[in-house]
Write a protein that holds these residues in place. Structure first.
Motif, PDB file in Angstrom:
ATOM      1  N   VAL A  40       0.850  -1.197   0.000  1.00 35.46           N
ATOM      2  CA  VAL A  40       0.000   0.000   0.000  1.00 35.46           C
ATOM      3  C   VAL A  40       0.880   1.239   0.000  1.00 35.46           C
ATOM      4  O   VAL A  40       1.829   1.345   0.784  1.00 35.46           O
ATOM      5  N   ARG A  41       0.576   2.183  -0.877  1.00 36.10           N
ATOM      6  CA  ARG A  41       1.353   3.428  -0.973  1.00 36.10           C
ATOM      7  C   ARG A  41       0.566   4.586  -0.360  1.00 36.10           C
ATOM      8  O   ARG A  41      -0.640   4.722  -0.587  1.00 36.10           O
ATOM      9  N   LEU A  42       1.267   5.399   0.384  1.00 37.35           N
ATOM     10  CA  LEU A  42       0.655   6.579   0.979  1.00 37.35           C
ATOM     11  C   LEU A  42       0.791   7.750   0.025  1.00 37.35           C
ATOM     12  O   LEU A  42       1.881   8.035  -0.461  1.00 37.35           O
ATOM     13  N   GLY A  43      -0.316   8.423  -0.268  1.00 34.38           N
ATOM     14  CA  GLY A  43      -0.273   9.600  -1.133  1.00 34.38           C
ATOM     15  C   GLY A  43      -0.778   9.302  -2.525  1.00 34.38           C
ATOM     16  O   GLY A  43      -0.956   8.151  -2.924  1.00 34.38           O
ATOM     17  N   ASN A  44      -1.056  10.359  -3.261  1.00 31.72           N
ATOM     18  CA  ASN A  44      -1.576  10.207  -4.614  1.00 31.72           C
ATOM     19  C   ASN A  44      -0.513   9.621  -5.545  1.00 31.72           C
ATOM     20  O   ASN A  44       0.672   9.797  -5.359  1.00 31.72           O
ATOM     21  N   GLY A  45      -0.973   8.945  -6.564  1.00 31.95           N
ATOM     22  CA  GLY A  45      -0.073   8.346  -7.541  1.00 31.95           C
ATOM     23  C   GLY A  45      -0.885   7.645  -8.595  1.00 31.95           C
ATOM     24  O   GLY A  45      -2.090   7.854  -8.738  1.00 31.95           O
ATOM     25  N   THR A  46      -0.228   6.805  -9.364  1.00 35.03           N
ATOM     26  CA  THR A  46      -0.946   6.063 -10.395  1.00 35.03           C
ATOM     27  C   THR A  46      -1.690   4.891  -9.769  1.00 35.03           C
ATOM     28  O   THR A  46      -1.368   4.446  -8.667  1.00 35.03           O
ATOM     29  N   GLY A  47      -2.672   4.370 -10.478  1.00 35.03           N
ATOM     30  CA  GLY A  47      -3.446   3.241  -9.992  1.00 35.03           C
ATOM     31  C   GLY A  47      -4.626   3.680  -9.154  1.00 35.03           C
ATOM     32  O   GLY A  47      -4.852   4.881  -8.923  1.00 35.03           O
ATOM     33  N   PRO A  48      -5.425   2.714  -8.683  1.00 32.87           N
ATOM     34  CA  PRO A  48      -6.617   3.028  -7.878  1.00 32.87           C
ATOM     35  C   PRO A  48      -6.256   3.793  -6.605  1.00 32.87           C
ATOM     36  O   PRO A  48      -5.250   3.514  -5.961  1.00 32.87           O
ATOM     37  N   GLN A  49      -7.103   4.784  -6.282  1.00 29.62           N
ATOM     38  CA  GLN A  49      -6.900   5.597  -5.083  1.00 29.62           C
ATOM     39  C   GLN A  49      -8.014   5.309  -4.084  1.00 29.62           C
ATOM     40  O   GLN A  49      -9.197   5.388  -4.418  1.00 29.62           O
ATOM     41  N   LEU A  50      -7.634   4.966  -2.857  1.00 32.87           N
ATOM     42  CA  LEU A  50      -8.592   4.663  -1.808  1.00 32.87           C
ATOM     43  C   LEU A  50      -8.514   5.741  -0.731  1.00 32.87           C
ATOM     44  O   LEU A  50      -7.420   6.132  -0.316  1.00 32.87           O
ATOM     45  N   GLN A  51      -9.675   6.219  -0.286  1.00 31.18           N
ATOM     46  CA  GLN A  51      -9.715   7.221   0.775  1.00 31.18           C
ATOM     47  C   GLN A  51      -9.875   6.521   2.121  1.00 31.18           C
ATOM     48  O   GLN A  51     -10.780   5.704   2.309  1.00 31.18           O
ATOM     49  N   ALA A  52      -8.978   6.832   3.055  1.00 33.86           N
ATOM     50  CA  ALA A  52      -9.000   6.175   4.361  1.00 33.86           C
ATOM     51  C   ALA A  52      -8.696   7.187   5.457  1.00 33.86           C
ATOM     52  O   ALA A  52      -8.060   8.217   5.212  1.00 33.86           O
ATOM     53  N   THR A  53      -9.134   6.885   6.682  1.00 37.23           N
ATOM     54  CA  THR A  53      -8.913   7.756   7.835  1.00 37.23           C
ATOM     55  C   THR A  53      -7.979   7.059   8.817  1.00 37.23           C
ATOM     56  O   THR A  53      -8.229   5.923   9.237  1.00 37.23           O
ATOM     57  N   ILE A  54      -6.895   7.740   9.184  1.00 36.37           N
ATOM     58  CA  ILE A  54      -5.894   7.160  10.069  1.00 36.37           C
ATOM     59  C   ILE A  54      -6.477   6.936  11.464  1.00 36.37           C
ATOM     60  O   ILE A  54      -7.070   7.830  12.064  1.00 36.37           O
ATOM     61  N   LYS A  55      -6.284   5.708  11.975  1.00 32.92           N
ATOM     62  CA  LYS A  55      -6.781   5.351  13.302  1.00 32.92           C
ATOM     63  C   LYS A  55      -5.660   5.106  14.309  1.00 32.92           C
ATOM     64  O   LYS A  55      -5.857   5.233  15.508  1.00 32.92           O
TER      65      LYS A  55
END
Length: 347
Positions: A279-294
């Motif tokens: 899993v990559r942190l930050g925008n980039g190529t490929g699918p982007q998933l929105q998540a909230t840090i817990k």
């Protein structure tokens, strides 16, 4: 012909089947690890190879010879135990030479072989000491030298590092692997420690409830798990439920993004596995998933983050650098991934 062959091994204790139709072929000089949780049957398999347990059914051959019903002292096996099992009343040198003495080896030959083994394990100057005068790591080295001194056909290691502290374990496992390669001895290593198995082995046998769930190289075991158990047991794995949008085309919805997987897929939903490092942190190529840090765990060179992904928990790693501050708890982040890293988890 394989050097060591285990064919349809079964072992029952009363009504309990501890090992079930276990099959394994080992080539000469291979380092094989039996990996699994407590009670999975790995030590029982090792004890059957050693001759300490008689199989309920099945067979064992070494160099083409059927040894299934031979006594331990008839198999030319070297074994290193978890608890060292050194003789407290014998010196280091006497412990190393014990097996040779029992075989009736001439004294001069024993002396030469003991010196060779003590040099191999780096304890040439400690031959006159007694076990209680050694550290745990040194005692285990002596146990290894004692097992190797009679030049066994197969070396068996039963969780030999579990009683040692972390730093000594890492150092000693590297030494064991180096010695094994130097001697070219066929070795079976039992452990419940995934890192040990993956770092030391030519191949790993992942055991579960008495069976070999998967046999493969460390790379394949980690990256291409064959069953749900292997996927969850070896390493850290996120398991995520995705809605199937187009079963034939392999399209699924995950965390607000549409992802295409190798199809076809079952209708309805599918369970996906994803390693934290994929899993990559930050925008980039490929699918982007929105998540909230817990949660944020500082692990030194790596920072392990846990986040909420549309109601599902996902863990991911990022390298620790002085130039980058990790996201804070409650912050919304974009996560990128490569669909090729998603595993469709089966049974």
């Amino acid at each position: 012909m394989s050097y060591l062959t285990l064919s349809h091994l079964e072992k029952s204790f009363g009504p309990a089947r501890v090992v079930k139709d276990f099959n394994l072929t080992v080539e000469q000089g291979e380092f094989i690890s039996l990996l699994g949780p407590s009670g999975c049957g790995k030590t029982t398999v090792l004890r059957m190879v050693a001759g300490f347990e008689l199989p309920t059914s099945g067979g064992i051959t070494i160099e083409g010879q059927d040894v299934t019903h031979l006594r331990p002292n008839q198999r030319n096996i070297g074994m290193v135990f978890q608890a060292y099992a050194l003789f407290p009343n014998l010196t280091v040198a006497q412990n190393v030479g014990f097996g040779l003495k029992v075989k009736g080896t001439p004294k001069a030959e024993i002396k030469g072989r003991v010196e060779e083994m003590l040099s191999l394990i780096g304890l040439s100057d400690l031959g006159n000491r007694y076990p209680f005068q050694l550290s745990g790591g040194q005692q285990q080295r002596v146990a290894l030298a004692r097992a190797l001194a009679p030049k066994p056909s197969v070396l068996l290691l039963d969780e030999p590092l579990s009683a040692l502290d972390a730093k000594v374990r890492v150092s000693l496992r590297n030494e064991i692997r180096q010695i094994q390669r130097e001697l070219g001895i066929t070795t079976i290593f039992v452990t419940h420690d995934q890192e040990e198995a993956l770092s030391m082995s030519d191949r790993v046998v992942v055991m579960h409830e008495g069976i070999a769930d998967q046999v493969g190289t460390p790379f394949d075991i980690y990256n291409r798990p064959a069953t749900r158990f292997v996927a969850g047991f070896v390493g850290t794995l996120n398991t995520l439920e995705a809605k199937v949008l187009d079963a034939a085309a392999g399209k699924v919805a995950l965390g607000g993004a549409e992802i295409t997987l190798p199809g076809p897929l079952p209708a309805g939903s599918v369970t996906l596995g994803l390693r934290p490092e994929a899993v990559r942190l930050g925008n980039g190529t490929g699918p982007q998933l929105q998540a909230t840090i817990k949660d944020v765990d500082f692990l030194g060179s790596v920072i392990r983050l846990r986040a909420d992904l549309a109601g599902q928990s996902i863990a991911f790693d990022t390298f620790n650098t002085t130039k980058t501050t990790p996201p804070k708890v409650g912050e919304t982040v974009a996560l990128g991934l490569d669909p090729a890293d998603l595993l469709v988890i089966g049974g």
